[in-house]
Design an enzyme around this catalytic site. Structure first.
Site: not given
Ligand code: NAD
Length: 501
Positions: A185, A238-243, A260, A294, A393
């Site tokens: 996804k 993705g973001s820490s909030a979604t993680g 990550e 990130c 961030e």
């Molecule tokens: P995001 O958390 O908004 O979205 C990431 C993914 O999660 C997207 O595909 C999104 O559609 C999906 N998503 C959103 N809500 C969800 C839910 N409730 N359940 C399941 N999936 C959901 O992050 P973003 O804005 O796409 O990316 C930016 C973030 O990613 C930054 O915080 C960045 O630091 C982080 N990032 C981390 C690394 C790493 O290696 N640590 C690498 C790249 C980006």
């Protein structure tokens, strides 16, 4: 530049399928703000179909399932994918550039990395064969034990938009190498190259269902994928909030996750460095990928004795950055991904001003670009450690600067964050660099550089930046279960715990 965007459906079971609800999401070129195409918005019904396809591919027919193939067999597909990506590099580079807004020179590096990552994990798949039946020494001669490494099963892979195909590859390549099948996804903000990857899967004859690709919004597709009972593991970037939400959801099913997540990484510059070299790395470490990295080393800690001269150099380097349409030759800073991201970054900058920080350089839209989500490289000084701009961030081209007077103070300031992804240290004193590398609470330390990232080395964070390691020999372990097999080798000898009947 105008690039035709292929109109694609969802990639499920080796076929292009319209989403059940037939919804689509517009693709916006961040450089022109124009709609240039659309992608399917999948929903829970499509997740259901894709997970079933992945499950069937995992255990299709006895002896013919993906999970039971040898690593050497799977390596052939991974190598074929690498070759196909290289063959179609120009196509992927253009699509990545127009969709994400990153300078085309960076997209070239990304697509090269995609191919080499598949090549690398082909080698890991082969090496896995040699690691099977790994013997374990036991303290009792009567028993023999060995360990099997088996694919975890069906994995859900959820990725962000800053390195669209590369972040997906960091998961797809090791997952497939391990013998897992997957549902990917990608981010709704940049899915084009990930969808296009479905075409590559078919061209190399990857068995149907081994990889499925569902585009769409997080709550519509990501959330049902995470909570699906037939998914064995979630790997998320993705973001820490979604993680955090994903971890909570996975906890209901006691399902493994690797996360990550975001960062707010420090870069420490001592007074014994070559100022020009360190200044260029500092600029690169924060403004590369339009500041949307990130691991961006966005908190600069510079020794007070060189601070004025160093900041002056940072400004001079920043003035030289070519900000333009990402396709223009020499572009080094393109637009940020979306209107939402643009507004968020601008809000961080204006909040910093109202909290008393000084916008030393940049801080607004470049005058020569009237359209597109462009933000100047921005340098902020007069910062206190309680300010939002220092702690959160930003995920944009914004560098915050503070000074320090001693090594201990630099380490304390560097570690004073809820994140722990990466850090950089600059000094000619390599013993000091070693001491600091050990003291930093992060998953990656760069010494006298910032951002170089290699497929062979482990990647991941600590603290609120997540857990688990991708890449290198550690990457494949994310997708393997360890099983012990213990055998009683004494033929017919009674165990002797009970009295004989
Ligand atoms: P995001 O958390 O908004 O979205 C990431 C993914 O999660 C997207 O595909 C999104 O559609 C999906 N998503 C959103 N809500 C969800 C839910 N409730 N359940 C399941 N999936 C959901 O992050 P973003 O804005 O796409 O990316 C930016 C973030 O990613 C930054 O915080 C960045 O630091 C982080 N990032 C981390 C690394 C790493 O290696 N640590 C690498 C790249 C980006």
């Amino acid at each position: 530049m105008s690039i035709p965007i292929p109109s694609r459906q969802l990639f499920i079971d080796g076929e292009w399928r319209e989403p059940i609800k037939k919804n689509r999401i517009p693709i916006i070129n961040p450089s022109t703000e124009e709609i240039i195409g659309d992608i399917p918005n999948a929903t829970a019904e499509d997740v259901e179909i894709a997970v079933s396809a992945a499950r069937r591919a995992l255990k299709r027919n006895k002896g013919r399932d993906w999970a039971a193939t040898s690593g050497a067999h799977r390596a052939k597909y991974l190598r074929a994918i690498a070759a196909k990506i290289t063959e179609r590099k120009d196509h992927f580079v253009k699509l990545e550039t127009i969709d994400s807004g990153k300078p085309m020179d960076e997209a070239v590096l990304d697509i090269d990395d995609v191919a080499s990552c598949f090549e690398y994990f082909a080698g890991q798949a082969e090496a896995l064969d040699a690691k099977q039946k790994y013997p374990v020494a036991l303290p009792m001669d009567r028993f023999k034990c060995h360990v099997l490494r088996e694919p975890i099963g069906v994995v859900g892979l959820i990725t962000p938009w800053n390195y669209p195909l590369l972040m997906a590859t960091w998961k797809i390549a090791p997952a497939l190498a391990a013998g897992c099948t997957a549902v990917l996804k990608p981010s709704e903000l940049a899915s084009v190259t990930c969808l296009e990857f479905g075409e590559v899967c078919n061209e190399v004859g990857l068995p149907p269902g081994v990889l499925n690709i569902l585009t769409g919004l997080g709550p519509d597709v990501g959330a049902p994928l995470v909570s699906h009972p037939d998914v064995d593991k979630i790997a998320f970037t993705g973001s820490s909030a979604t993680g955090s939400k994903i971890m909570a959801s996975a906890a209901q099913l006691v399902r493994p996750v690797t996360l990550e997540l975001g960062g707010k990484s420090p870069i420490i510059v001592f007074d014994d460095v070559n100022l020009d070299t360190a200044a260029e790395w500092t600029i690169f470490g924060c403004f590369w990928t339009n500041g949307q990295i990130c691991s961006a080393t966005s908190r600069l800690l510079v020794h007070e004795s060189i601070a004025a001269e160093f900041i002056d150099k940072l400004v001079k380097w920043s003035e030289k950055i070519k900000i333009s349409d990402p396709f223009e030759e020499g572009c080094r800073l393109g637009p940020v991904i979306s209107k939402g991201q643009y507004d968020k970054i601008m809000k961080y900058i204006s909040n910093a001003k109202s909290e008393g920080a000084t916008i030393l350089y940049g801080g607004s839209r470049p005058e020569h670009l009237k359209k597109g989500y462009y933000i100047q490289p921005t340098i902020i000084t007069d910062i206190s450690t309680s300010m939002q701009i220092w702690r959160e961030e930003v995920f944009g081209p914004v560098l915050c600067v503070k000074t320090f007077s001693s090594e201990d103070e630099a380490i304390d300031l560097a570690n004073d964050t809820e994140y722990g992804l990466a850090a950089a240290v600059f000094s000619k004193d390599l013993e000091r660099c070693d001491r600091i590398s050990k003291a930093l609470e992060v998953g990656a330390v760069w010494v006298n550089c910032s951002q170089p990232c290699f497929t062979q080395a482990p990647w991941g964070g600590t603290k609120r930046s997540g857990f688990g390691r991708e890449l290198g020999e550690w990457g494949i372990e994310n997708y393997l279960n360890i099983k012990q097999v213990t055998r009683d080798i004494s033929t017919d000898e009674p165990w002797g715990w009970y009295k004989s009947p």
